[in-house]
Design an enzyme around this catalytic site. Structure first.
Site, PDB file in Angstrom:
ATOM      1  N   SER A  52       9.696  69.005  52.214  1.00  0.00           N
ATOM      2  CA  SER A  52       9.609  68.337  53.394  1.00  0.00           C
ATOM      3  C   SER A  52       8.230  67.426  53.300  1.00  0.00           C
ATOM      4  CB  SER A  52       9.844  69.244  54.505  1.00  0.00           C
ATOM      5  OG  SER A  52      11.063  69.746  54.731  1.00  0.00           O
ATOM      6  N   GLY A 230      13.900  68.668  54.478  1.00  0.00           N
ATOM      7  CA  GLY A 230      13.550  67.717  53.530  1.00  0.00           C
ATOM      8  C   GLY A 230      12.627  66.425  54.183  1.00  0.00           C
ATOM      9  N   GLY A 232      11.042  62.428  54.681  1.00  0.00           N
ATOM     10  CA  GLY A 232      11.087  61.073  55.033  1.00  0.00           C
ATOM     11  C   GLY A 232      12.158  60.945  56.302  1.00  0.00           C
ATOM     12  N   CYS A 258      16.118  71.227  60.141  1.00  0.00           N
ATOM     13  CA  CYS A 258      15.098  70.190  60.213  1.00  0.00           C
ATOM     14  C   CYS A 258      15.674  68.822  59.772  1.00  0.00           C
ATOM     15  CB  CYS A 258      13.964  70.492  59.154  1.00  0.00           C
ATOM     16  SG  CYS A 258      12.354  69.628  59.467  1.00  0.00           S
ATOM     17  N   LEU A 259      15.458  68.186  58.565  1.00  0.00           N
ATOM     18  CA  LEU A 259      15.970  66.913  58.427  1.00  0.00           C
ATOM     19  C   LEU A 259      17.689  67.208  58.328  1.00  0.00           C
ATOM     20  CD1 LEU A 259      15.722  64.113  57.388  1.00  0.00           C
ATOM     21  CD2 LEU A 259      15.983  64.852  54.921  1.00  0.00           C
ATOM     22  N   GLN A 262      18.452  66.502  61.994  1.00  0.00           N
ATOM     23  CA  GLN A 262      18.747  65.080  62.144  1.00  0.00           C
ATOM     24  C   GLN A 262      19.913  64.425  61.670  1.00  0.00           C
ATOM     25  OE1 GLN A 262      14.903  64.095  60.589  1.00  0.00           O
ATOM     26  NE2 GLN A 262      13.884  65.359  61.872  1.00  0.00           N
ATOM     27  N   ASN A 300       7.778  71.618  60.768  1.00  0.00           N
ATOM     28  CA  ASN A 300       7.395  70.648  59.886  1.00  0.00           C
ATOM     29  C   ASN A 300       8.289  69.290  59.846  1.00  0.00           C
ATOM     30  OD1 ASN A 300       6.618  68.967  57.802  1.00  0.00           O
ATOM     31  ND2 ASN A 300       7.293  70.247  56.247  1.00  0.00           N
ATOM     32  N   GLY A 302       8.442  64.925  61.292  1.00  0.00           N
ATOM     33  CA  GLY A 302       7.676  63.614  61.848  1.00  0.00           C
ATOM     34  C   GLY A 302       8.860  62.893  62.448  1.00  0.00           C
ATOM     35  N   PHE A 303      10.033  63.324  62.592  1.00  0.00           N
ATOM     36  CA  PHE A 303      11.009  62.510  63.151  1.00  0.00           C
ATOM     37  C   PHE A 303      11.957  63.538  64.176  1.00  0.00           C
ATOM     38  CE2 PHE A 303      10.272  60.169  59.483  1.00  0.00           C
ATOM     39  CZ  PHE A 303      10.519  58.726  59.940  1.00  0.00           C
ATOM     40  N   HIS A 344      12.017  75.747  61.440  1.00  0.00           N
ATOM     41  CA  HIS A 344      12.392  76.440  60.110  1.00  0.00           C
ATOM     42  C   HIS A 344      12.499  77.945  60.588  1.00  0.00           C
ATOM     43  CE1 HIS A 344      11.809  73.369  57.214  1.00  0.00           C
ATOM     44  NE2 HIS A 344      11.055  72.850  58.088  1.00  0.00           N
ATOM     45  N   GLU A 346      13.472  80.155  58.521  1.00  0.00           N
ATOM     46  CA  GLU A 346      13.167  80.922  57.254  1.00  0.00           C
ATOM     47  C   GLU A 346      11.880  80.895  57.284  1.00  0.00           C
ATOM     48  OE1 GLU A 346      12.192  76.917  56.176  1.00  0.00           O
ATOM     49  OE2 GLU A 346      13.733  77.615  57.292  1.00  0.00           O
TER      50      GLU A 346
END
Length: 369
Positions: A52, A230, A232, A258-259, A262, A300, A302-303, A344, A346
């Site tokens: 990530s 992940g 980006g 996380c990603l 999204q 962790n 940023g989006f 997260h 995990e």
């Protein structure tokens, strides 16, 4: 400790601000990326190998980095994923019984530029006030104007697709093939500890590349689906979003982290946005709105997803809220056994308050079989 003349180094931010430091070890040159910070007091090796973080210059807020060395088992991927390291004090000695080597040697083996002796408190305060931005760390301190030109050509994280940089190229299996449950996992930057958590819950996982079609991942005939973490911006992941929509049509259980959280939101027509400076650390407070219980979590990202759009969606319920800024940290679908979280469970590193979410996923699978 290696006694040597250490090269001067600096951090140049996109707005022209400069912070000074010293190079770690013999590695020289420049590294570009988005500068961000993690507030965790431990777990630096796991952080550095977390997919990530691909493409980011990591500022560690703990004053001492490297003091307990590295261990070959404490990795979240096969290589270092950060673009560069910025820290206050770097330890060249590994003072832990089960250390497999020094952090210096580990970073050198991964060809990573690191700089220390930086006023990281001032740098983090600056990022908090002005937001995450592109930067360069460099030992090439004599040509600032040339660095500014190169930095201006570095793509912004907003709109940047990075899952393809860290995803597996070919499908692979993880766990016991005789396990009770079969999971198809879409790898958009998956951490090893996610696979460990699924495997120890009697799951056999087939991990698929980021751009796999629904027919690809359905061919495993899974009992449930998983969308990984992940790096980006999630919006460019058109293939993953389309695949997720088809997964939803099956009615089978789906869990996203996380990603993946999204991507699930985007598959439901809920937009995402780039945060001012994101959430990165291992002590982020979350409120579970279903149970009323608080959780301390590892984060962790940023989006984030659009909270108002999630609240207005007739088939989506917000299940978790970040208590620092009230952002949406978890959602579930009302008509399907589908849920996701922005943090997260995990951990690795971090607390295990949220590990029950893996159990919830297995419960959904049991109830759907």
């Amino acid at each position: 400790m290696k006694y040597q003349v250490r090269k001067n180094a600096l951090i140049l931010l996109a707005d022209g601000t400069i912070f000074y430091g010293k190079a770690v070890g013999d590695k020289t040159g420049s590294a570009f990326g988005e500068v961000c910070f993690n507030t965790g007091m431990t777990g630096y090796q796991e952080i550095f190998t977390d997919p990530s973080y691909y493409g980011q210059l990591m500022v560690t807020t703990n004053a001492h980095i490297g003091n307990y060395g590295v261990n070959n088992e404490e990795v979240e991927s096969e290589s270092v994923k950060i673009a560069g390291l910025i820290c206050r004090n770097f330890s060249y000695n590994a003072s832990r019984v089960d250390s497999d080597g020094t952090l210096e040697d580990f970073l050198s083996a991964n060809n990573l530029l690191a700089i220390s002796d930086v006023d990281t408190r001032a740098l983090v305060n600056y990022i908090r006030d002005n937001g995450a931005m592109n930067a360069v760390i460099t030992t090439e301190v004599d040509d600032i104007e040339a660095l500014k030109i190169q930095l201006s050509e570095t793509p912004d994280m907003k709109g940047l697709e990075l899952a393809s940089k860290v995803s597996t190229k070919e499908p692979y299996f993880y766990g016991d093939e005789n396990a009770t449950y079969k999971i198809s996992a879409l790898d958009i930057g998956i951490k090893k500890n996610i696979l460990r958590n699924l495997a120890k819950r009697d799951c056999y996982i087939k991990v698929f590349p980021y751009n796999s079609s629904f027919s690809d991942i359905e061919s495993f005939n899974p009992d449930g689906y998983f969308l990984s973490n992940g790096p980006g911006d999630p919006e460019p992941l058109k293939e993953a979003i389309a695949t997720t929509k088809e997964i939803l049509n099956t009615g089978k259980p789906l869990f996203g982290i996380c990603l993946g959280h999204q991507v699930l939101a985007l598959a439901n027509g809920i937009s995402t946005y780039k945060m001012h400076h994101g959430h990165r650390g291992i002590n982020h407070p979350i409120m579970n709105l279903i149970t009323g219980k608080g959780e301390i979590t590892s984060q962790n990202h940023g989006f984030a997803i659009n909270k108002e759009e999630a609240e207005a969606h007739e088939d989506v319920t917000i299940t978790h809220i970040h208590l620092n800024d009230q952002t949406a940290a978890g959602i579930k679908m009302n008509s399907k056994p589908v849920f996701s979280v922005q943090y997260h469970p995990e951990a690795s590193p971090g607390p295990h308050d949220a590990s029950y979410l893996f159990d919830d996923f297995i419960t959904n699978i049991k109830n759907s079989k």
